[in-house]
Enzyme design. Sequence first.
Site, short mmCIF file in Angstrom:
data_model
loop_
_atom_site.label_atom_id
_atom_site.label_comp_id
_atom_site.label_asym_id
_atom_site.label_seq_id
_atom_site.Cartn_x
_atom_site.Cartn_y
_atom_site.Cartn_z
N ASN A 7 66.04 80.26 2.96
CA ASN A 7 65.55 79.11 3.72
C ASN A 7 64.35 78.56 2.95
O ASN A 7 63.28 79.15 2.97
CB ASN A 7 65.13 79.58 5.13
CG ASN A 7 64.49 78.47 5.94
OD1 ASN A 7 64.48 77.31 5.51
ND2 ASN A 7 63.96 78.82 7.11
N TRP A 8 64.59 77.45 2.29
CA TRP A 8 63.54 76.89 1.43
C TRP A 8 62.45 76.19 2.24
O TRP A 8 61.42 75.81 1.70
CB TRP A 8 64.14 75.91 0.41
CG TRP A 8 65.07 76.54 -0.59
CD1 TRP A 8 65.49 77.85 -0.62
CD2 TRP A 8 65.70 75.90 -1.71
NE1 TRP A 8 66.33 78.06 -1.68
CE2 TRP A 8 66.49 76.88 -2.37
CE3 TRP A 8 65.69 74.60 -2.22
CZ2 TRP A 8 67.24 76.59 -3.51
CZ3 TRP A 8 66.45 74.30 -3.35
CH2 TRP A 8 67.21 75.29 -4.00
N LYS A 9 62.71 75.98 3.52
CA LYS A 9 61.75 75.29 4.40
C LYS A 9 61.35 73.93 3.79
O LYS A 9 62.17 73.31 3.13
CB LYS A 9 60.56 76.19 4.70
CG LYS A 9 61.01 77.56 5.26
CD LYS A 9 59.91 78.39 5.84
CE LYS A 9 60.51 79.70 6.37
NZ LYS A 9 59.51 80.55 7.04
N HIS A 24 65.15 77.86 14.40
CA HIS A 24 64.14 78.64 13.68
C HIS A 24 62.85 78.61 14.49
O HIS A 24 62.54 77.61 15.13
CB HIS A 24 63.93 78.04 12.28
CG HIS A 24 63.11 78.94 11.40
ND1 HIS A 24 61.74 79.03 11.53
CD2 HIS A 24 63.45 79.80 10.42
CE1 HIS A 24 61.29 79.92 10.65
NE2 HIS A 24 62.31 80.40 9.97
N SER A 42 59.35 88.20 5.90
CA SER A 42 58.73 88.91 4.78
C SER A 42 59.69 89.84 4.04
O SER A 42 59.30 90.92 3.59
CB SER A 42 57.49 89.68 5.26
OG SER A 42 56.51 88.77 5.72
N GLY A 100 56.27 85.06 6.82
CA GLY A 100 55.25 84.59 5.89
C GLY A 100 53.95 85.39 5.93
O GLY A 100 52.93 84.95 5.39
N GLY A 118 59.83 82.72 1.79
CA GLY A 118 59.02 82.67 0.56
C GLY A 118 59.71 83.20 -0.68
O GLY A 118 59.70 82.55 -1.74
N GLU A 142 64.34 87.13 13.47
CA GLU A 142 63.12 86.93 12.71
C GLU A 142 61.91 87.07 13.63
O GLU A 142 61.57 86.12 14.35
CB GLU A 142 63.09 85.53 12.08
CG GLU A 142 64.27 85.24 11.18
CD GLU A 142 63.97 84.10 10.21
OE1 GLU A 142 64.12 84.33 9.02
OE2 GLU A 142 63.56 83.01 10.64
N GLU A 164 59.95 78.14 13.65
CA GLU A 164 59.05 77.03 13.29
C GLU A 164 59.48 75.75 14.00
O GLU A 164 58.65 74.91 14.35
CB GLU A 164 59.01 76.87 11.77
CG GLU A 164 58.20 77.99 11.13
CD GLU A 164 58.63 78.41 9.75
OE1 GLU A 164 59.40 77.68 9.10
OE2 GLU A 164 58.20 79.50 9.31
P1 13P Z 1 59.41 84.62 4.90
O1 13P Z 1 60.49 85.32 4.13
O2 13P Z 1 58.57 83.71 4.05
O3 13P Z 1 58.62 85.56 5.75
O4 13P Z 1 60.16 83.62 5.93
C1 13P Z 1 61.17 84.10 6.72
C2 13P Z 1 61.84 82.95 7.38
O5 13P Z 1 61.26 82.30 8.22
C3 13P Z 1 63.19 82.62 6.95
O6 13P Z 1 63.80 81.72 7.80
#
Ligand code: 13P
Length: 252
Positions: free
Chosen positions: A10-12, A97, A213, A173, A235, A167, A99
């Site tokens: 997931n490149w966000k 997600h 993470s 993160g 990440g 998650e 977020e």
């Molecule tokens: P990280 O791997 O940066 O913790 O993010 C996880 C995530 O939100 C994947 O959708």
Amino acid sequence: MARKMLIAGNWKMNGLMADGVALATEIKTAVKSKKRTCEFLVCPPFTLLTSVKKALRGVKVALGAQDCHFNEKGAHTGDVSPLMLVDAGCSYVILGHSERRADHGESNELVCQKAEAANKAGLKTVICIGETLEQRDAGKTIDVCSKQVMGSVPEGATAQNTVIAYEPVWAIGTGKTPTAQDVEDVHAAVRKVLAKKLGKAQANKMRILYGGSVKPSNAKEFLSLPDVDGALIGGASLKSVDFMAIADNAGC
Ligand code: 13P
């Protein structure tokens, strides 16, 4: 029932055109370099979908988006429909997600509506669930995740068109992770809820990813758990070396 491991990035909201194409090109080379037993998925921002699709031509890496609207088209400024994602070359979409739940107030009901529309358009969904630190400290992790599964996963979901991603919000993160036992407990509980909702057969075949993470050094620990069927990586998915090392360390 063998569930094929899914390694998803997931490149966000990261990457301009040159970065995205370079990352996709590196992933393509690495995936091709040896025989792979897992499925790969990358989910770039909307602006990069078509160029990443082009860069991945000739290799088995699926393309996904990070959200969609539940309507096919119309007056929804700023939104993108499931059909548009299919048109751009996507076969997956991440929905719900944490977020998006936090930044855009997305409810289980909305996520469910989006998932139905995405499935109808032929997309597979990666439906995200997970507890906050406060909920975890209050001992509500399984309760919260169960309610999210019940509310966000549509009735018509199948192992073919739906993937769940657990998650924990506090692990995203932050470099913090639950213990392997915690992860296995939640995944097993989620599978039980899925069995109640969709029947045992679908639940046993449905993939449940862990996210939060994930990095090369902890990939094996999480991905070798019986109810963990892959990873949703933030990440570490932005560096091809780390993304591929996660797959390598998981033995796929
Ligand atoms: P990280 O791997 O940066 O913790 O993010 C996880 C995530 O939100 C994947 O959708």
